[in-house]
Design an enzyme around this catalytic site. Structure first.
Site, mmCIF file in Angstrom:
data_model
loop_
_atom_site.group_PDB
_atom_site.id
_atom_site.type_symbol
_atom_site.label_atom_id
_atom_site.label_comp_id
_atom_site.label_asym_id
_atom_site.label_seq_id
_atom_site.Cartn_x
_atom_site.Cartn_y
_atom_site.Cartn_z
ATOM 1 N N SER A 188 11.216 6.916 4.292
ATOM 2 C CA SER A 188 10.387 6.830 5.491
ATOM 3 C C SER A 188 10.086 5.372 5.790
ATOM 4 C CB SER A 188 9.080 7.601 5.294
ATOM 5 O OG SER A 188 8.168 7.342 6.335
ATOM 6 N N TYR A 199 1.200 9.743 1.266
ATOM 7 C CA TYR A 199 2.609 9.851 1.653
ATOM 8 C C TYR A 199 3.330 8.517 1.465
ATOM 9 C CZ TYR A 199 6.637 10.743 4.706
ATOM 10 O OH TYR A 199 7.910 10.882 5.217
#
Length: 428
Positions: free
Chosen positions: A229, A242
């Site tokens: 990501s 995250y």
């Protein structure tokens, strides 16, 4: 007079040579970029202005011979550095993709199946709607694998099933796609079970599957690809759990790239920007996680943040979905390139601004990045926590009374003043 004319003609001729050389290499470079479908970030287009400056320097400062030589060599280096799109055939190659029940993994399994690869699609539920759709829409070659990356028994069973199919040819590639986001909130507010779940799925699961399947990957001298990501490259407000897990898996991939080089295995990590996938979860899941957050908050923390501030967190997922792109083809194209290109890149950044944001984070002062992040990332900074809001109201009152921006609460400590200044930055 004749000497001046000769000098003028010499300079004009030299200028024409520079212009001709620049035009020639510009045309050749653009042709190579278009032919090989090179992306902006991979073409290093920021080098072109530097080449123009070098051309001007060589023309104005250096003698004709050395100047042209330096400019020619620089153009040749740039042209040679442009990547060439040479792809390997898909026939006879197999790939394991995790997290294929829905979203990006689901689309990637279909995409790779159409390209002719033997796809082992890892799903949490072999009888679920996502698995049924893959059975219906894909070729008979696609094989559904029951695979929870956090379950040691399922990972071992998946290895036995895959190794039985590929036998001595080995497994060409693994695409680590399975991941969870769960909830977006201030790092202090996120429950520990959210941190643990993110690390368990996004990092430990990747390590566990990699270690299990590595003998098959080494046998094929194949590819290890991880869908990470943008949050793994630069901090994003509200993504503490995250982002920490994605940063961990990003570094894991970087080290594995070095470790596996001697085995002929190429490692790539893909850092997408903002795309609409199921990682954001449904409204029901968001409500469950919001309740989980409230149940794990200490009363004093809950009181300092305030109920209205906590309520704004529930809207963040919808804000992110609204600002995300529904076209995930850039991610699919990069994954395909990482799997079958003769010379895959170590890092891919598909998506709008996905390559620019990490660059700003690394190369600019931190306050520049923080200001930039405040502008582009949807957040809950339109409202302050309750305890800071009182200060903010007093601050505005003091400004109206002409007491100036240097006023802080009487008796405030240096730490409190710093937090108040930071709060003013984010709310402004």
């Amino acid at each position: 007079m004749a000497g001046e004319d000769a000098l003028y003609l010499g300079l004009a001729g030299e200028g024409a040579l520079y212009l001709g050389l620049g035009a020639l290499f510009s045309g050749l470079s653009l042709h190579k970029i278009r032919k090989n479908e090179v992306k902006v970030q991979d073409a290093s287009l920021c080098v072109l202005p530097a080449l123009l400056l070098l051309e001007a320097f060589c023309y104005l400062v250096l003698p004709a011979g050395p100047g042209l030589s330096v400019f020619f060599v620089a153009c040749v280096f740039y042209y040679m550095a442009l990547p060439v799109r040479r792809m390997l055939p898909a026939a006879g190659k197999s790939v394991l993709v995790t997290g294929c029940d829905s979203g990006l993994g689901h689309a990637l399994a279909k995409h790779l199946d159409k390209q002719g690869l033997l796809v082992f699609a890892g799903v949490l539920n072999r009888n679920g709607p996502g698995a049924e759709e893959l059975r219906r829409d894909c070729s008979p070659n696609l094989c559904l694998i029951q695979l929870d990356v956090t379950n040691c028994e399922e990972v071992a069973a998946a290895y036995c099933e895959v190794s039985g199919r590929v036998k001595d040819t080995g497994l060409w590639a693994i695409v680590h796609n399975a991941g969870v986001l769960l909830y977006v909130a201030d790092g202090e507010l996120l429950p520990m079970n959210v941190y643990k779940k993110c690390m368990e799925v996004n990092f430990i699961g990747v390590v566990q599957v990699t270690k299990m399947f590595m003998p098959l990957l080494r046998k094929a001298k194949g590819r290890l690809v991880t869908i990470s990501s943008m949050a793994g490259l630069n901090p994003i407000p509200g993504f503490a759990a995250y982002a920490a897990s994605k940063a961990a898996v990003t570094m894991f991939c970087a080290v594995m790239r070095q470790d596996l080089f001697k085995w002929g295995v190429k490692v790539s990590s893909i850092h997408p920007g903002s795309f609409k996938t199921n990682i954001f979860g449904s409204r029901d899941l968001c409500s469950i996680q919001a309740q989980n957050l409230l149940e794990n908050l200490k009363p004093d923390v809950r009181d300092e943040y305030g109920e209205d501030y906590l309520d704004t967190l529930k809207d963040l997922h919808q804000k992110m979905l609204t600002s995300s792109s529904s076209d995930i083809s850039p991610v699919l194209e990069d994954a395909h390139h990482a799997l079958l290109a003769q010379r895959p890149y170590s890092t891919y950044t598909p998506g709008r601004l996905a390559y620019l944001i990490p660059l700003i984070f690394r190369c600019s002062p931190i306050w520049v990045y923080d200001t930039f992040a405040k502008l582009i990332f949807p957040g809950h900074h339109t409202i302050l926590p309750r305890s800071l809001r009182t200060f903010h109201d007093n601050y505005k009152t003091d400004l109206k009374r002409g007491r100036g921006k240097g006023h802080f609460r009487t008796g405030a400590s240096q730490t409190q003043r710093t937090s108040e200044k930071t709060a003013m930055f984010w709310i402004s």
